[in-house]
Structure formats: C-alpha cells, structure tokens
Enzyme design. Structure first.
Site, mmCIF file in Angstrom:
data_model
loop_
_atom_site.group_PDB
_atom_site.id
_atom_site.type_symbol
_atom_site.label_atom_id
_atom_site.label_comp_id
_atom_site.label_asym_id
_atom_site.label_seq_id
_atom_site.Cartn_x
_atom_site.Cartn_y
_atom_site.Cartn_z
ATOM 1 N N LEU A 156 0.858 -1.178 0.000
ATOM 2 C CA LEU A 156 0.000 0.000 0.000
ATOM 3 C C LEU A 156 0.894 1.227 0.000
ATOM 4 O O LEU A 156 1.971 1.222 0.599
ATOM 5 C CB LEU A 156 -0.898 0.030 1.246
ATOM 6 C CG LEU A 156 -1.937 -1.081 1.401
ATOM 7 C CD1 LEU A 156 -2.675 -0.928 2.725
ATOM 8 C CD2 LEU A 156 -2.925 -1.095 0.247
ATOM 9 N N ASP A 157 0.450 2.303 -0.662
ATOM 10 C CA ASP A 157 1.195 3.561 -0.641
ATOM 11 C C ASP A 157 1.310 4.097 0.783
ATOM 12 O O ASP A 157 0.504 3.767 1.658
ATOM 13 C CB ASP A 157 0.478 4.626 -1.481
ATOM 14 C CG ASP A 157 0.527 4.328 -2.965
ATOM 15 O OD1 ASP A 157 1.383 3.526 -3.379
ATOM 16 O OD2 ASP A 157 -0.292 4.906 -3.699
ATOM 17 N N ARG A 158 2.292 4.958 0.996
ATOM 18 C CA ARG A 158 2.474 5.576 2.314
ATOM 19 C C ARG A 158 1.170 6.202 2.822
ATOM 20 O O ARG A 158 0.807 6.067 3.996
ATOM 21 C CB ARG A 158 3.568 6.649 2.252
ATOM 22 C CG ARG A 158 3.833 7.317 3.590
ATOM 23 C CD ARG A 158 4.573 8.639 3.417
ATOM 24 N NE ARG A 158 5.972 8.480 3.096
ATOM 25 C CZ ARG A 158 6.959 8.498 3.992
ATOM 26 N NH1 ARG A 158 6.685 8.666 5.276
ATOM 27 N NH2 ARG A 158 8.203 8.357 3.602
ATOM 28 N N ARG A 201 -5.220 5.313 -8.310
ATOM 29 C CA ARG A 201 -4.974 6.739 -8.503
ATOM 30 C C ARG A 201 -4.891 7.088 -9.990
ATOM 31 O O ARG A 201 -5.476 8.077 -10.450
ATOM 32 C CB ARG A 201 -3.693 7.140 -7.769
ATOM 33 C CG ARG A 201 -3.772 6.916 -6.271
ATOM 34 C CD ARG A 201 -2.411 7.005 -5.596
ATOM 35 N NE ARG A 201 -1.859 8.352 -5.678
ATOM 36 C CZ ARG A 201 -0.632 8.670 -5.257
ATOM 37 N NH1 ARG A 201 0.159 7.727 -4.764
ATOM 38 N NH2 ARG A 201 -0.201 9.915 -5.339
#
Length: 308
Positions: free
Chosen positions: A145-147, A242
């Site tokens: 997962l992204d930050r 995104r």
C-alpha cells in the site's frame, strides 16, 4: 561445521535465498561459491543452487562457528527501540493482517527503517516468537500500500505463506476493495480497463506498451462536488486506483500528483477496506478517523456509510 535443522518458517525456501538471508555478511558471490564447492549439504547430500529446503531438513555448513557467528544476521537486539504498536485484525501461525495507518511506509526507503510497518511487524512477531538458530525468513508483506493509503495489508510469517499468498494475489483469487474519495460526481458504476506503465514516481496510461490493468468502481454517496466510491481491483499495479480514476477525470481528492486540486496540509483519501480470500478469510478495516472527519466536513452521513 555448523548444523541447522529447517523449521516451518523456512519451508519451501530455495537454499541460495535462505543463505542470503541467513548470512547477510557474506557477499552473493561467496554464497554461490559455498554451494558450488560443496560447503553446503542438505540431508548429507551436496546442495545445488536450485535445491529447495523443506521443514525437517538438516543442513550442514562447512565453515568455522566463529565465521558463521560473524556472518549471520543479527538477532533480537535489531528490534531494540522499535515500536510494536500495530493494529492486528487477524493472526494465525502463517500470516498477520494489519490495519495500516496513513503516513507509514510499508518497506524501508531512503534510510527509513525503524518507523516502517515492516519493522514494527518484525518486532511484534519476534517479541511473541523468539527466533530459532538458523531461521532466515522474517515477516514480509505479500502486497503493498502507498504511504498515504490506509487499511488492510497481509504479512507472511513463513516462507510457505509468502509463496501461497503472493500467488493468490497475482492470480486474482484475493478480493480487494477500497473506499476512495474523488473529485466530481460519479453517478453510475463503471470500470476502467486501461494498460499502465510506471514512469519514475508516477504511473500513466499506456495502451501500447503498458501492462493490462482493470479497476471497477461503484458510487456510494455524493456531497459537495465529491463522490465516495467503492473500488475493486482486478489487477494490482502500482498507483493503479490513482492513475485509473484520474484517467476518467475523477482524481482522488487531494492527490495533486494525479491532477487533483491542491488542498493545504492534506494528502489523498484512499482506504483498503475489505480483503477476502474465499473460504479462508474475510476481513473489514474500519474507516480511519481522519477519513471520517473529512467526509463529515463535506456533509456525508458517516453513520449511514458505516453500514456499507
């Protein structure tokens, strides 16, 4: 000579990968030389590079115990001072499922280690299960997962689980659903099937040379020029949600990297809310307070949304 019996943690690990984890002080060329020259034996037979270890195997390393001690990975002191504060939503002998907070890196990057989710999970697991001599595998995420994405992430506690869960994610057997707050009004469910290519820090649509990617979405509610979507991933490319939502003109609120309007002091709002492996696991992560406050500020009925 050093004798090591393989436990369940390293079951299924190729011997050269096991040695690389076990002996971080030895260069890769040294690992391969040890195997090539017969200094590694498994159950009395010379190991080959492609040898796969199984629980119960006995490995002999033909090196001095002092050399082994100097080359082997550090044990528990490595985790001194590292927080074990993680929100565990599920745990068994093979895996750990954590509710990741916003702002935390999963993997070490740019010199960061102690503050990463990886480090916290390792510290948590080893505090509960002291490592045995000869164990090489350490807990590792099987997806990312992204930050600034919150929610469910699976960590494997054994090599066997890492293999099985990685395959399940890659084959699409794992159902992954997210909540995403986007700009604009999305009135009907839909899908995006645009190939993606990674370019530096961003992912862009590339129908000619990109990798096949598919994202499905469904509007849950609308308010103040925004829409809360339930998003299901069919594939798992970096920044897929995104990039795909920006591609159809609905970037995540606050996601300036993908064309959203700037918002002071805020990042985007994306939460991995549901993860399911049919007949095995079905987990939901509650929406984080930061996300709820944003929705309330935009006029959403958060109490009603909690039932979705």
């Amino acid at each position: 000579m050093v004798e090591i019996q393989i436990g369940n943690v390293d079951d299924g690990k190729p011997v050269h990968k096991w040695l690389r984890l076990l002996l971080p002080g030895m260069p890769l060329s040294g690992i391969y030389k040890c195997i090539r020259t017969g200094r590694v034996k498994v159950n009395g037979k010379r190991a080959k590079q492609e040898t796969v270890l199984a629980e119960g195997d006995v490995v002999h390393l033909y090196m001095a115990e002092g050399d082994f001690a100097n080359l082997s990975r550090p044990k528990r002191p490595k985790y001194a001072g590292i927080s074990k504060d993680i929100e565990v939503l599920y745990e068994d002998a093979e895996i750990l499922v954590v509710n990741k907070p916003v702002g935390v890196l999963v993997h070490a990057a740019e010199g960061e280690y102690a503050s990463t989710l990886q480090a916290r999970v390792e510290a948590y697991v080893y505090a509960k299960r002291p490592s045995r001599a000869g164990e090489a595998f350490h807990p590792a995420p099987v997806h990312l997962l992204d930050r600034n994405t919150s929610g469910l992430i699976v960590f494997a506690k054994t090599s066997r689980a890492a293999r099985r869960w990685s395959q399940a994610f890659q084959s699409g057997d794992v159902i992954k659903e997210y909540w995403a707050l986007v700009e604009g009004a999305v009135r009907r469910p839909g899908s995006v099937a645009a190939a993606l290519t990674r370019e530096g820090a961003v992912t862009r649509v590339d129908d000619d040379g990109g990798k096949r990617s598919a994202t499905h979405y469904e509007p849950l509610a609308q308010s103040s020029g925004t829409t809360l979507l339930r998003v299901r991933l069919e594939t798992g490319r970096t920044h897929q949600i995104r990039a795909h939502l920006a591609h159809i003109g609905h970037p995540l609120v606050g996601d300036i990297k993908y064309g959203a309007r700037p918002m002071r002091g805020e990042s985007f709002f994306l939460h991995a809310a549901h993860l399911q492996l049919p007949n095995q696991l079905d987990l939901f992560a509650p929406i984080p307070p930061r996300f709820e406050r944003k929705l309330e500020g935009l006029g959403y009925d958060v109490t009603r949304l909690r039932t979705h």
